[in-house]
Design a protein around this motif. Structure first.
Motif, mmCIF file in Angstrom:
data_model
loop_
_atom_site.group_PDB
_atom_site.id
_atom_site.type_symbol
_atom_site.label_atom_id
_atom_site.label_comp_id
_atom_site.label_asym_id
_atom_site.label_seq_id
_atom_site.Cartn_x
_atom_site.Cartn_y
_atom_site.Cartn_z
ATOM 1 N N ASN A 1 0.812 -1.295 -0.001
ATOM 2 C CA ASN A 1 -0.191 -0.059 0.114
ATOM 3 C C ASN A 1 0.605 1.141 0.143
ATOM 4 O O ASN A 1 0.434 2.276 -0.640
ATOM 5 C CB ASN A 1 -1.170 0.210 0.603
ATOM 6 N N HIS B 1 -3.126 4.551 -6.271
ATOM 7 C CA HIS B 1 -3.960 4.404 -4.996
ATOM 8 C C HIS B 1 -4.431 5.960 -4.216
ATOM 9 O O HIS B 1 -5.049 6.867 -3.776
ATOM 10 C CB HIS B 1 -4.062 3.814 -3.600
ATOM 11 N N ASP C 1 -5.318 4.266 4.831
ATOM 12 C CA ASP C 1 -5.033 3.467 4.423
ATOM 13 C C ASP C 1 -5.375 1.972 4.962
ATOM 14 O O ASP C 1 -4.772 0.925 5.311
ATOM 15 C CB ASP C 1 -3.058 3.926 4.712
ATOM 16 N N HIS D 1 -6.740 8.676 -1.502
ATOM 17 C CA HIS D 1 -6.669 9.778 -0.708
ATOM 18 C C HIS D 1 -6.650 11.088 -1.640
ATOM 19 O O HIS D 1 -6.190 12.109 -1.361
ATOM 20 C CB HIS D 1 -4.774 9.384 -0.461
HETATM 21 FE FE LIG Z 1 -2.351 5.232 1.073
#
Ligand SMILES: [Fe+2]
Length: 383
Positions: free
Chosen positions: A188, A194, A337, A199
């Motif tokens: 991650n 992502h 996260d 985010h």
């Molecule tokens: Fe992240």
């Protein structure tokens, strides 16, 4: 098409986890603390390096030494946590004692109990210690690769900060357990894909489209510039006093992941280490320590006041309708996260689970990290 290399069992199998402990974490440099942790002779800290237990002590000559944290008599753990040990290290079991150079000193009832014992053969087993970027690093093997050589491929990939001149920000000390395998947390961290999605409301002060990233040997490097609106009035918008000149073209965030599992976040106004510690196959602890500019508290208060309105406007929860108790409603990127990492670990329990394809540019680092892990574990893995 880019497909995941590791099988699902790499994230769920106890056997795989134990192989990683043995062949990844015990065999590589680990972060044990910051240089501020050991100031005076006799100050010590302890660290788990995979299956090994290491102690680092500052000697009478102010040099750091590292030893395996086990008495040479019955293997009892000598020191716990961190603290001060004075001029000697004494085993709690039978009181065998060692000086700070690891030599075995006198033994209680030595002559009577051990008629033939040669004390010079029973000094503490040496490990290796080094300092790099203001951090204390340990390796279980005394003849390990030099720390400077291990990190040489990253020399040009980090913020131009003198970390030793920054001061620790105790408010930012965080230790959080995540119910997910350590590799999910690493993947991650190094997943560029992502950032603009999960985010979208919490990390929009950086321009993800202009990010530069990749692997240099074992380590992941990443840099991205500030977003245009943040940079435009950065002297006002920065939440903390800046660490670089506001006109510097490299102003942004360096966010490397050092192998295995030590992330750094070197941003325009703060420095932090994000240490990923595997606790169990499905449980990971993350320890974060942060540093900021060494300047007056007035400068911090004034910067916080100046930037308040910008951050009020800027930060948005991913899903405000969930409410701020929900990770996706929190407006906190770390909670976002943690949420996706724990969700993924849960999903893997299903016999119907399988991975989809990886994004060819933005998730290439995930593929490369899996490759590194697989190279180290495949020779020992039997299904
Ligand atoms: Fe992240």
């Amino acid at each position: 098409m880019l497909n995941a290399i590791l099988p699902v069992e790499a994230y769920t199998s106890e056997q795989f986890f134990q192989l990683e402990q043995r062949h990844i974490f015990t065999e590589h440099w680990q972060c044990a603390g910051l240089i501020e942790d050991l100031i005076a002779p006799g100050d010590y800290l302890t660290a788990k390096v995979g299956l090994a237990d290491i102690l680092v002590v500052k000697g009478q000559d102010n040099q750091l030494s590292a030893y395996h944290n086990a008495c040479r008599h019955r293997g009892t753990r000598l020191l716990d946590g961190k603290g001060k040990t004075g001029t000697r290290i004494v085993c709690p079991y039978h009181s065998w004692s060692y000086d700070l150079a690891g030599n075995l000193l006198g033994l209680p009832e030595h002559k009577r109990q051990f008629s033939q014992l040669d004390k010079s053969c029973y000094g503490l087993k040496p490990a290796k210690v080094g300092v790099w970027r203001g951090m204390i690093w340990v390796h279980a093997k005394p003849d390990a690769i030099e720390l400077v050589d291990w990190f040489a491929p990253m020399a040009e990939q980090l913020a131009p900060y003198d970390i030793g001149s920054l001061i620790e920000s105790p408010d930012d000390l965080v230790s959080q357990e995540i119910n997910a395998n350590w590799k999910i947390v690493v993947e991650n961290y190094i997943d560029h894909y992502h950032l603009a999605h999960l985010h979208s409301g919490t990390l929009s002060m950086y321009d993800h489209k202009r990010a530069k990233f990749g692997f240099a040997d074992h380590h992941f490097h990443f840099w991205e510039p500030l977003s245009a609106d943040y940079q435009q009035d950065i002297s006002t918008n920065a939440p903390l006093p800046l660490l670089m000149d506001k006109a510097d073209p490299t102003l942004g965030a360096w966010v490397p992941m050092l192998f295995p599992g030590i992330g750094l976040a070197e941003t325009e106004s703060s420095w932090s280490v994000f240490h990923i510690v595997p606790l169990a196959v499905d449980k990971t602890r993350v320890n974060i320590r942060a540093k900021v500019k060494n300047t007056s508290s007035l400068a911090f208060m004034s910067q916080a006041a100046k930037s308040y309105a910008y951050w009020q406007r800027k930060v948005k929860a991913k899903s405000a309708k969930q409410g701020d108790k929900h990770p996706l409603g929190s407006g906190d990127f770390m909670q976002e996260d943690v949420y996706v990492c724990e969700q993924l670990q849960q999903a893997m329990k299903s016999p119907y689970f399988s991975f989809g394809p990886l994004a060819e540019r933005s998730e290439l680092p995930v593929y490369q990290h899996q490759q590194l892990v697989w190279q180290l574990i495949a020779p020992h893995w039997q299904t």
